[in-house]
Design a protein around this motif. Structure first.
Motif, PDB file in Angstrom:
ATOM      1  N   UNK A  55       0.806  -1.222   0.000  1.00  0.00           N
ATOM      2  CA  UNK A  55       0.000   0.000   0.000  1.00  0.00           C
ATOM      3  C   UNK A  55       0.840   1.273   0.000  1.00  0.00           C
TER       4      UNK A  55
ATOM      5  N   UNK B 102       3.427   1.772  -1.854  1.00  0.00           N
ATOM      6  CA  UNK B 102       4.048   1.988  -3.160  1.00  0.00           C
ATOM      7  C   UNK B 102       3.390   3.158  -3.870  1.00  0.00           C
ATOM      8  N   UNK B 103       2.182   3.502  -3.449  1.00  0.00           N
ATOM      9  CA  UNK B 103       1.459   4.574  -4.118  1.00  0.00           C
ATOM     10  C   UNK B 103       0.685   4.104  -5.334  1.00  0.00           C
ATOM     11  N   UNK B 104       0.674   2.786  -5.570  1.00  0.00           N
ATOM     12  CA  UNK B 104      -0.065   2.265  -6.717  1.00  0.00           C
ATOM     13  C   UNK B 104      -1.308   1.524  -6.228  1.00  0.00           C
TER      14      UNK B 104
ATOM     15  N   UNK C 213       6.697  -2.676  -5.238  1.00  0.00           N
ATOM     16  CA  UNK C 213       6.032  -2.472  -6.526  1.00  0.00           C
ATOM     17  C   UNK C 213       6.839  -3.350  -7.472  1.00  0.00           C
TER      18      UNK C 213
END
Lengths: 130, 259
Positions: free
Chosen positions: A35, A37-39, A105
């Motif tokens: 979570x 990772x920003x993706x 990621x």
């Protein structure tokens, strides 16, 4: 919506591995995403269904493993689970922690069908882990 | 992360590589190819290249991120004026459209390269690399990259900067670090901008912003400043001087090492 850019980078990697491994088809693509990772996995999936068209991964399934957020405490040394916006030690509550997992990621592995059965002399993994 | 030294094997995926782990064979009889590459490896590779470029020329690169309208350009205008006699500055501007911000920078006498991203919500290392070809790094001391105003997407892309500087403006509210943890975790410095508005917007408590940052295990310094009144600008400028000195020391050490 940077997931489209991330997905394009993913497809470039997948296509280059497929060529290297002489794959006729990529069956599945396995990612590990944390979570932090920003993706957003759901947005990445949506982008994937568009990006896979016309590629060697046209029929591929995208499997996303959601990685847990874990921190290591610099005070008490414990490894505990944490929330993305609360990275405090679950044992002693201190904020001097370092992230151990949760910002991944990563393309973990691919499942593929090679062009011919005879061409499987190469090792399945192109990396060495000792 | 790289795929040579094993640093891509994290606590979260190490189990996959053990004998009998999921990567060794697949139940469906298909070939399994272990990869363990970061999805943004190509970007990170170019970012490392950009960083090398900066360091070869002793140039400090700062990536400014914030939501739209937090005062990044205003801060840069004030910084250019304050540093004019000491450093040569250039700015790489990222916006979806217009040259407005680049023009504002140019009016203060600094070089500005505008990247218009179209619909892209962030800068990536390739865009910055292209912009670097338009700058003569030999003549510069500091390059600021003003990222697209956005608290989400820019956080995922390394540009080759040395430091991330994240602005949180007072009108936005003090809980932004809790709402956007990915962005604020990447910050090496947090500037609480438009601090001149604190007396009016008294529901913004700087100590709350600091507490939310601490919950992200962030040890980044937090300065309150107003580019408009110049209050707090000294903290920011002193931080920049210290970063410049540290960079010079690093590059001198590198140069002194035998090849």
């Amino acid at each position: 919506m940077h997931e489209l850019a991330v997905c394009q980078a993913l497809m470039e990697q997948v296509e280059s591995i497929a060529i290297e491994e002489r794959a006729q088809q990529v069956v599945s693509i396995h990612l590990g995403i944390g979570p932090l990772s920003g993706v957003e996995p759901r947005l990445l999936e949506q982008a994937f269904y568009v990006a896979r068209a016309g590629t060697v991964a046209e029929q591929a399934e995208l499997v996303i493993e959601s990685m847990a957020v874990q921190v290591s405490c610099k005070q008490c040394g414990q490894l505990t689970e944490a929330l993305p916006n609360r990275l405090l030690c679950g044992n002693c509550g201190d904020w001097h922690t370092s992230l151990v997992s949760g910002d991944e990621l990563q393309l973990q592995h691919l499942e593929l069908i090679r062009q011919t059965q005879e061409e499987t002399a190469e090792p399945a993994s192109h990396q060495q882990f000792n | 992360m790289c795929d040579t030294c094993g640093c891509n094997v994290t606590h979260g995926n190490a189990h996959l590589l053990k004998p009998g782990g999921r990567l060794s064979k697949t139940a469906s009889g298909h070939e399994a190819v272990s990869v363990l590459h970061g999805l943004l490896d190509a970007n990170d590779h170019t970012a490392a290249h950009n960083r090398q470029h900066f360091e070869q020329h002793g140039v400090l690169a700062g990536n400014l991120m914030s939501s739209p309208g937090a005062g990044k350009t205003r801060l840069l205008e004030a910084s250019i004026d304050a540093l004019r006699d000491k450093y040569s500055l250039a700015v790489i501007e990222g916006d979806l459209e217009t040259e407005n911000d680049a023009n504002r920078i140019r009016e203060h006498g600094a070089t500005a390269i505008q990247i218009t991203t179209g619909s892209a919500c962030h800068l990536d290392a390739h865009m910055v690399h292209d912009a670097l070809h338009q700058l003569d790094l030999r003549e510069l001391d500091i390059v600021f990259i003003e990222n697209v105003g956005n608290l989400v997407c820019p956080a995922s892309f390394d540009l080759g900067q040395h430091r991330n500087i994240t602005l949180l403006s007072v009108p936005e509210g003090d809980d932004k670090p809790a709402k956007y943890p990915v962005m604020f975790r990447t910050a090496d410095l947090v500037l609480l901008s438009k601090s001149d508005l604190l007396p009016v917007l008294d529901d913004f408590k700087p100590e709350n912003a600091r507490r939310h940052l601490q919950a992200l295990a962030s040890s980044a310094p937090v300065f309150e400043l107003s580019a408009k009144t110049a209050a707090g600008m000294d903290d920011w400028l002193n931080w920049l001087h210290a970063e410049m000195a540290a960079l010079q020391q690093r590059t001198e050490t590198l140069a002194a090492e035998p090849a």
